[in-house]
Scaffold this motif. Sequence first.
Motif, short mmCIF file in Angstrom:
data_model
loop_
_atom_site.label_atom_id
_atom_site.label_comp_id
_atom_site.label_asym_id
_atom_site.label_seq_id
_atom_site.Cartn_x
_atom_site.Cartn_y
_atom_site.Cartn_z
N ALA A 185 31.75 4.71 14.29
CA ALA A 185 32.49 4.48 15.53
C ALA A 185 33.94 4.16 15.23
N GLU A 186 34.80 4.59 16.14
CA GLU A 186 36.23 4.30 16.09
C GLU A 186 36.62 3.72 17.44
N TRP A 187 37.49 2.71 17.43
CA TRP A 187 37.76 1.95 18.66
C TRP A 187 39.25 1.75 18.88
N ALA A 188 39.61 1.65 20.17
CA ALA A 188 40.97 1.28 20.57
C ALA A 188 40.86 0.31 21.74
N LEU A 189 41.42 -0.87 21.59
CA LEU A 189 41.39 -1.89 22.64
C LEU A 189 42.77 -2.03 23.24
N TYR A 190 42.87 -1.79 24.55
CA TYR A 190 44.13 -1.92 25.28
C TYR A 190 44.12 -3.26 26.01
N PHE A 191 45.08 -4.10 25.65
CA PHE A 191 45.10 -5.46 26.21
C PHE A 191 46.50 -6.04 26.08
N ASP A 192 46.99 -6.64 27.17
CA ASP A 192 48.29 -7.32 27.16
C ASP A 192 49.40 -6.39 26.68
N ASP A 193 49.38 -5.14 27.19
CA ASP A 193 50.40 -4.14 26.86
C ASP A 193 50.44 -3.79 25.38
N ASN A 194 49.35 -4.03 24.67
CA ASN A 194 49.26 -3.68 23.26
C ASN A 194 47.98 -2.90 23.02
N VAL A 195 47.90 -2.29 21.85
CA VAL A 195 46.67 -1.58 21.48
C VAL A 195 46.28 -2.01 20.07
N ALA A 196 45.01 -2.29 19.88
CA ALA A 196 44.45 -2.61 18.56
C ALA A 196 43.43 -1.53 18.22
N GLN A 197 43.45 -1.02 17.01
CA GLN A 197 42.54 0.04 16.61
C GLN A 197 41.80 -0.34 15.33
N TRP A 198 40.55 0.08 15.24
CA TRP A 198 39.77 -0.15 14.03
C TRP A 198 38.63 0.87 13.96
N MET A 199 38.09 1.01 12.76
CA MET A 199 36.98 1.96 12.53
C MET A 199 35.95 1.29 11.65
N GLY A 200 34.68 1.54 11.95
CA GLY A 200 33.61 0.99 11.14
C GLY A 200 33.10 2.00 10.13
N SER A 201 32.38 1.51 9.15
CA SER A 201 31.77 2.41 8.17
C SER A 201 30.52 3.04 8.78
N CYS A 202 30.03 4.08 8.17
CA CYS A 202 28.87 4.78 8.69
C CYS A 202 27.61 3.97 8.41
N GLY A 203 26.87 3.64 9.45
CA GLY A 203 25.68 2.83 9.31
C GLY A 203 24.71 3.06 10.44
N SER A 204 23.93 2.06 10.76
CA SER A 204 22.97 2.19 11.86
C SER A 204 23.70 2.19 13.19
N LEU A 205 23.00 2.59 14.24
CA LEU A 205 23.58 2.58 15.58
C LEU A 205 23.98 1.16 15.98
N ASP A 206 23.09 0.21 15.70
CA ASP A 206 23.40 -1.19 16.04
C ASP A 206 24.66 -1.66 15.33
N GLU A 207 24.78 -1.33 14.06
CA GLU A 207 25.95 -1.77 13.28
C GLU A 207 27.23 -1.16 13.82
N ALA A 208 27.17 0.11 14.20
CA ALA A 208 28.36 0.79 14.72
C ALA A 208 28.85 0.13 16.01
N LEU A 209 27.93 -0.22 16.90
CA LEU A 209 28.32 -0.78 18.18
C LEU A 209 28.66 -2.27 18.09
N VAL A 210 27.99 -3.00 17.20
CA VAL A 210 28.36 -4.40 16.97
C VAL A 210 29.79 -4.47 16.44
N GLY A 211 30.18 -3.50 15.62
CA GLY A 211 31.54 -3.47 15.12
C GLY A 211 32.56 -3.37 16.23
N GLY A 212 32.24 -2.59 17.26
CA GLY A 212 33.14 -2.47 18.40
C GLY A 212 33.24 -3.74 19.21
N MET A 213 32.11 -4.36 19.46
CA MET A 213 32.11 -5.59 20.26
C MET A 213 32.70 -6.77 19.49
#
Length: 353
Positions: free
Chosen positions: A219-247
């Motif tokens: 999973a790859e993520w972009a969080l838009y908040f307070d006129d800024n953007v934060a981006q991050w990417m997780g390593s390849c793993g289980s579905l739970d791990e990918a989504l926990v990384g986003g949250m």
Amino acid sequence: MNRVLRLLVIYCVLASQSAVAAEVKGLFETEVMAKSQSRDDKNAAIKAALTVVLQRVLAGNDILTDPVVQKLLDTAPVYVKQFQYAMIDSRNEAHTDKRPVRVLFNEDRLLDLLKSSKLSIWSEIRPETLVWLVVEEEGQRQFFKSDTMPMISQSLNKAARYAGIPIIFPLMDLAEKTQITVGDVLSAYPAQLMTISARYDVVSILAGRLVKKQGCWQAEWALYFDDNVAQWMGSCGSLDEALVGGMSGTYGNLSKYYSVKPGVVNLTTVNVSVMGIRGADDMNRVNRYLTSLPMVKSANWLGVKEGFNTYAVTFEGDRHFFEDILGLGRVLEPRGTPGFSGEELIFTLLPKR
């Protein structure tokens, strides 16, 4: 609601005065896996559970290295309020002693001790985050749909509970389907995404790309908040791990903004006038509700005039946020927009459900 938590300042200036906030329940309760029912494995499971809990109520860098946190983790069983093994069907769990356990910790004791740490605490009143998720399988991209993707839906909601992040999803009605594309969500130019998301009146928007690869999810993520953007990417793993990384990434960014170091106090008193109170039961209901709110220090009845019962309410933190949480419990409904006139907040008492 916890009395200690009321003593925390919820010092947060919402980007939108009418932004939706939610009370996140169960922050001090979680489920983990115990290797067996031995004493050592039970204590290890309790420590793992407390680690999860602390990472969704504390904010700061290197939370687990804080001396107070380390001491809590070393003595984790002392703070357990309830502990329960799941009753697994042995026919489906042959040749293993592993089983899920539910652990509920003593919130008052933990918060009281955490006040001595250098870390800040995020209260249970948290703004909702709008999640736009694009799922990619076998080269095909489509928007996440809970009804046709039940496995992803279950895992995503589980991840949100794990991190303590209240989330909502776009309606994807006809208007949205004709105005936004997968490309708009994944683009480095999010103007259209921001425009469509405005209808939800949220302060944070999480855009994600979930890709199923051979044997794993990434999973790859972009969080838009307070006129800024934060981006991050997780390593390849289980579905739970990918989504926990986003949250978890969302929690890490938002908690820095909304969390407060205990002991910093900013008190304000306003008059809250309530229409529709008919008798002592209604008065008690309003008083119980006001004093249950996490920001409120006191609520004193001043009298009744022209059908309005007026209370002097002293609270901690930002006034706009206080106005938001007054309407969360389905007890009081603002009259007009935003529900106040001058220094007086005006509400109508809703009937009991």
